[in-house]
Design a protein around this motif. Structure first.
Motif, PDB file in Angstrom:
ATOM      1  N   ARG A  33       0.840  -1.202   0.000  1.00  0.00           N
ATOM      2  CA  ARG A  33       0.000   0.000   0.000  1.00  0.00           C
ATOM      3  C   ARG A  33       0.875   1.252   0.000  1.00  0.00           C
ATOM      4  NH1 ARG A  33      -4.087   0.128   4.668  1.00  0.00           N
ATOM      5  NH2 ARG A  33      -4.930  -1.585   3.429  1.00  0.00           N
ATOM      6  N   ALA A  34       1.927   1.247   0.814  1.00  0.00           N
ATOM      7  CA  ALA A  34       2.834   2.409   0.877  1.00  0.00           C
ATOM      8  C   ALA A  34       3.469   2.666  -0.492  1.00  0.00           C
ATOM      9  CB  ALA A  34       3.908   2.191   1.935  1.00  0.00           C
ATOM     10  N   GLN A  35       3.855   1.608  -1.177  1.00  0.00           N
ATOM     11  CA  GLN A  35       4.446   1.773  -2.504  1.00  0.00           C
ATOM     12  C   GLN A  35       3.424   2.268  -3.521  1.00  0.00           C
ATOM     13  OE1 GLN A  35       6.069  -2.261  -2.864  1.00  0.00           O
ATOM     14  NE2 GLN A  35       8.055  -1.291  -3.201  1.00  0.00           N
ATOM     15  N   HIS A  36       2.215   1.797  -3.424  1.00  0.00           N
ATOM     16  CA  HIS A  36       1.172   2.130  -4.393  1.00  0.00           C
ATOM     17  C   HIS A  36       0.645   3.554  -4.211  1.00  0.00           C
ATOM     18  CE1 HIS A  36      -1.979   1.365  -7.268  1.00  0.00           C
ATOM     19  NE2 HIS A  36      -2.914   1.680  -6.384  1.00  0.00           N
ATOM     20  N   LEU A  37       0.811   4.123  -3.046  1.00  0.00           N
ATOM     21  CA  LEU A  37       0.273   5.455  -2.772  1.00  0.00           C
ATOM     22  C   LEU A  37       0.877   6.537  -3.658  1.00  0.00           C
ATOM     23  CD1 LEU A  37      -0.058   5.276   1.083  1.00  0.00           C
ATOM     24  CD2 LEU A  37      -1.919   5.512  -0.567  1.00  0.00           C
ATOM     25  N   GLN A  38       2.079   6.323  -4.132  1.00  0.00           N
ATOM     26  CA  GLN A  38       2.704   7.311  -5.016  1.00  0.00           C
ATOM     27  C   GLN A  38       1.863   7.485  -6.281  1.00  0.00           C
ATOM     28  OE1 GLN A  38       6.683   6.417  -6.215  1.00  0.00           O
ATOM     29  NE2 GLN A  38       6.833   8.189  -7.545  1.00  0.00           N
ATOM     30  N   GLY A  42       0.589  10.995  -5.792  1.00  0.00           N
ATOM     31  CA  GLY A  42       1.884  11.585  -6.107  1.00  0.00           C
ATOM     32  C   GLY A  42       1.844  13.080  -6.325  1.00  0.00           C
ATOM     33  N   ASP A  43       0.682  13.616  -6.628  1.00  0.00           N
ATOM     34  CA  ASP A  43       0.575  15.049  -6.877  1.00  0.00           C
ATOM     35  C   ASP A  43       0.263  15.848  -5.611  1.00  0.00           C
ATOM     36  OD1 ASP A  43      -1.903  13.806  -6.751  1.00  0.00           O
ATOM     37  OD2 ASP A  43      -2.859  15.259  -8.082  1.00  0.00           O
ATOM     38  N   SER A  44      -0.010  15.180  -4.492  1.00  0.00           N
ATOM     39  CA  SER A  44      -0.328  15.862  -3.241  1.00  0.00           C
ATOM     40  C   SER A  44       0.612  15.382  -2.141  1.00  0.00           C
ATOM     41  CB  SER A  44      -1.780  15.578  -2.838  1.00  0.00           C
ATOM     42  OG  SER A  44      -2.018  16.076  -1.538  1.00  0.00           O
ATOM     43  N   MET A  45       1.639  16.166  -1.856  1.00  0.00           N
ATOM     44  CA  MET A  45       2.641  15.775  -0.862  1.00  0.00           C
ATOM     45  C   MET A  45       2.009  15.529   0.508  1.00  0.00           C
ATOM     46  SD  MET A  45       5.687  15.086  -0.149  1.00  0.00           S
ATOM     47  CE  MET A  45       7.040  15.241   0.959  1.00  0.00           C
ATOM     48  N   LYS A  46       1.107  16.403   0.941  1.00  0.00           N
ATOM     49  CA  LYS A  46       0.490  16.237   2.265  1.00  0.00           C
ATOM     50  C   LYS A  46      -0.307  14.946   2.352  1.00  0.00           C
ATOM     51  CE  LYS A  46       0.319  20.915   3.904  1.00  0.00           C
ATOM     52  NZ  LYS A  46      -0.435  21.921   4.611  1.00  0.00           N
ATOM     53  N   GLN A  47      -1.094  14.673   1.357  1.00  0.00           N
ATOM     54  CA  GLN A  47      -1.907  13.450   1.345  1.00  0.00           C
ATOM     55  C   GLN A  47      -1.004  12.219   1.276  1.00  0.00           C
ATOM     56  OE1 GLN A  47      -4.846  13.120   2.160  1.00  0.00           O
ATOM     57  NE2 GLN A  47      -6.091  11.873   0.810  1.00  0.00           N
ATOM     58  N   TRP A  48      -0.010  12.259   0.411  1.00  0.00           N
ATOM     59  CA  TRP A  48       0.907  11.121   0.260  1.00  0.00           C
ATOM     60  C   TRP A  48       1.656  10.841   1.557  1.00  0.00           C
ATOM     61  CZ3 TRP A  48       6.208  10.835   0.824  1.00  0.00           C
ATOM     62  CH2 TRP A  48       6.773   9.604   0.468  1.00  0.00           C
ATOM     63  N   GLN A  49       2.258  11.875   2.163  1.00  0.00           N
ATOM     64  CA  GLN A  49       3.062  11.632   3.367  1.00  0.00           C
ATOM     65  C   GLN A  49       2.203  11.136   4.523  1.00  0.00           C
ATOM     66  OE1 GLN A  49       5.075  15.364   3.850  1.00  0.00           O
ATOM     67  NE2 GLN A  49       3.411  16.314   4.991  1.00  0.00           N
ATOM     68  N   ARG A  50       0.989  11.624   4.643  1.00  0.00           N
ATOM     69  CA  ARG A  50       0.089  11.157   5.703  1.00  0.00           C
ATOM     70  C   ARG A  50      -0.241   9.680   5.512  1.00  0.00           C
ATOM     71  NH1 ARG A  50      -5.381  10.533   6.242  1.00  0.00           N
ATOM     72  NH2 ARG A  50      -5.793  11.348   4.165  1.00  0.00           N
ATOM     73  N   LEU A  51      -0.644   9.327   4.312  1.00  0.00           N
ATOM     74  CA  LEU A  51      -1.074   7.953   4.052  1.00  0.00           C
ATOM     75  C   LEU A  51       0.089   6.962   4.044  1.00  0.00           C
ATOM     76  CD1 LEU A  51      -3.823   8.650   1.382  1.00  0.00           C
ATOM     77  CD2 LEU A  51      -4.136   8.039   3.791  1.00  0.00           C
ATOM     78  N   VAL A  52       1.229   7.381   3.516  1.00  0.00           N
ATOM     79  CA  VAL A  52       2.374   6.466   3.485  1.00  0.00           C
ATOM     80  C   VAL A  52       2.876   6.201   4.906  1.00  0.00           C
ATOM     81  CG1 VAL A  52       4.364   8.021   3.159  1.00  0.00           C
ATOM     82  CG2 VAL A  52       4.357   5.778   2.089  1.00  0.00           C
ATOM     83  N   LEU A  53       2.861   7.211   5.748  1.00  0.00           N
ATOM     84  CA  LEU A  53       3.286   6.985   7.132  1.00  0.00           C
ATOM     85  C   LEU A  53       2.293   6.112   7.884  1.00  0.00           C
ATOM     86  CD1 LEU A  53       4.927  10.378   8.098  1.00  0.00           C
ATOM     87  CD2 LEU A  53       6.035   8.148   7.816  1.00  0.00           C
ATOM     88  N   TYR A  54       1.003   6.257   7.632  1.00  0.00           N
ATOM     89  CA  TYR A  54       0.024   5.344   8.234  1.00  0.00           C
ATOM     90  C   TYR A  54       0.329   3.904   7.831  1.00  0.00           C
ATOM     91  CZ  TYR A  54      -3.218   9.116   9.653  1.00  0.00           C
ATOM     92  OH  TYR A  54      -3.813  10.201  10.226  1.00  0.00           O
ATOM     93  N   ALA A  55       0.546   3.686   6.551  1.00  0.00           N
ATOM     94  CA  ALA A  55       0.806   2.331   6.065  1.00  0.00           C
ATOM     95  C   ALA A  55       2.099   1.765   6.660  1.00  0.00           C
ATOM     96  CB  ALA A  55       0.864   2.317   4.538  1.00  0.00           C
ATOM     97  N   LEU A  56       3.137   2.584   6.693  1.00  0.00           N
ATOM     98  CA  LEU A  56       4.428   2.099   7.208  1.00  0.00           C
ATOM     99  C   LEU A  56       4.386   1.841   8.708  1.00  0.00           C
ATOM    100  CD1 LEU A  56       6.877   4.289   5.111  1.00  0.00           C
ATOM    101  CD2 LEU A  56       6.351   1.852   4.813  1.00  0.00           C
ATOM    102  N   THR A  57       3.708   2.689   9.464  1.00  0.00           N
ATOM    103  CA  THR A  57       3.631   2.447  10.909  1.00  0.00           C
ATOM    104  C   THR A  57       2.733   1.251  11.223  1.00  0.00           C
ATOM    105  OG1 THR A  57       1.935   4.158  11.149  1.00  0.00           O
ATOM    106  CG2 THR A  57       4.223   4.798  11.611  1.00  0.00           C
TER     107      THR A  57
END
Length: 133
Positions: A33-38, A42-57
């Motif tokens: 999921r973290a990889q696919h979020l890009q 990919g066009d929204s840094m805030k949305q991407w960083q929030r969701l990727v950190l949720y997936a990674l944690t």
């Protein structure tokens, strides 16, 4: 009440194999999921960083619980404390062997919890062991 330790010659306990399978499945899903979020955000840094950190944690939480549960099992098997620290690559096994990890192991092994209400991770451990049977 904790079940008696198994003799080391019994082979791999099926509940531990099921435990690894269960958590690896979840860890892999969160990492994918973290990889696919890009591609999705990919066009929204805030949305991407929030969701990727949720997936990674979430993946990290599953990994931590898996390692702690396996370490608690080894501790119950009376594995030498120095050897356990080496396996964990940590001078402090208690950073992994949390209350939740012990409850998870209790559920996997069929131990009766001391608390009146069964802890969440004990129930999940019972379900993992049951689903593997």
């Amino acid at each position: 009440m904790t079940p008696a330790p198994r003799p080391s010659g019994d082979g791999l306990p099926p509940e531990l194999l099921a435990l690894v399978t269960y958590h690896c499945r979840h860890i892999n899903a969160y990492l994918a999921r973290a990889q696919h979020l890009q591609a999705l955000h990919g066009d929204s840094m805030k949305q991407w960083q929030r969701l990727v950190l949720y997936a990674l944690t979430d993946a990290l939480a599953h990994n931590h619980l898996l390692v702690g549960t396996l370490a608690a099992h080894l501790q119950r098997q009376d594995l030498d404390a120095d050897l356990l620290r080496r396996y964990l690559q940590s001078p402090e096994p208690d950073r992994y062997i949390t209350r939740e990890a012990v409850q998870h192991l209790d559920g996997l092994t069929g131990a009766v919890p001391e608390e009146a209400a069964e802890p969440t991770w004990t129930g999940i451990g019972r379900r993992i062991a049951r689903d593997d049977s």
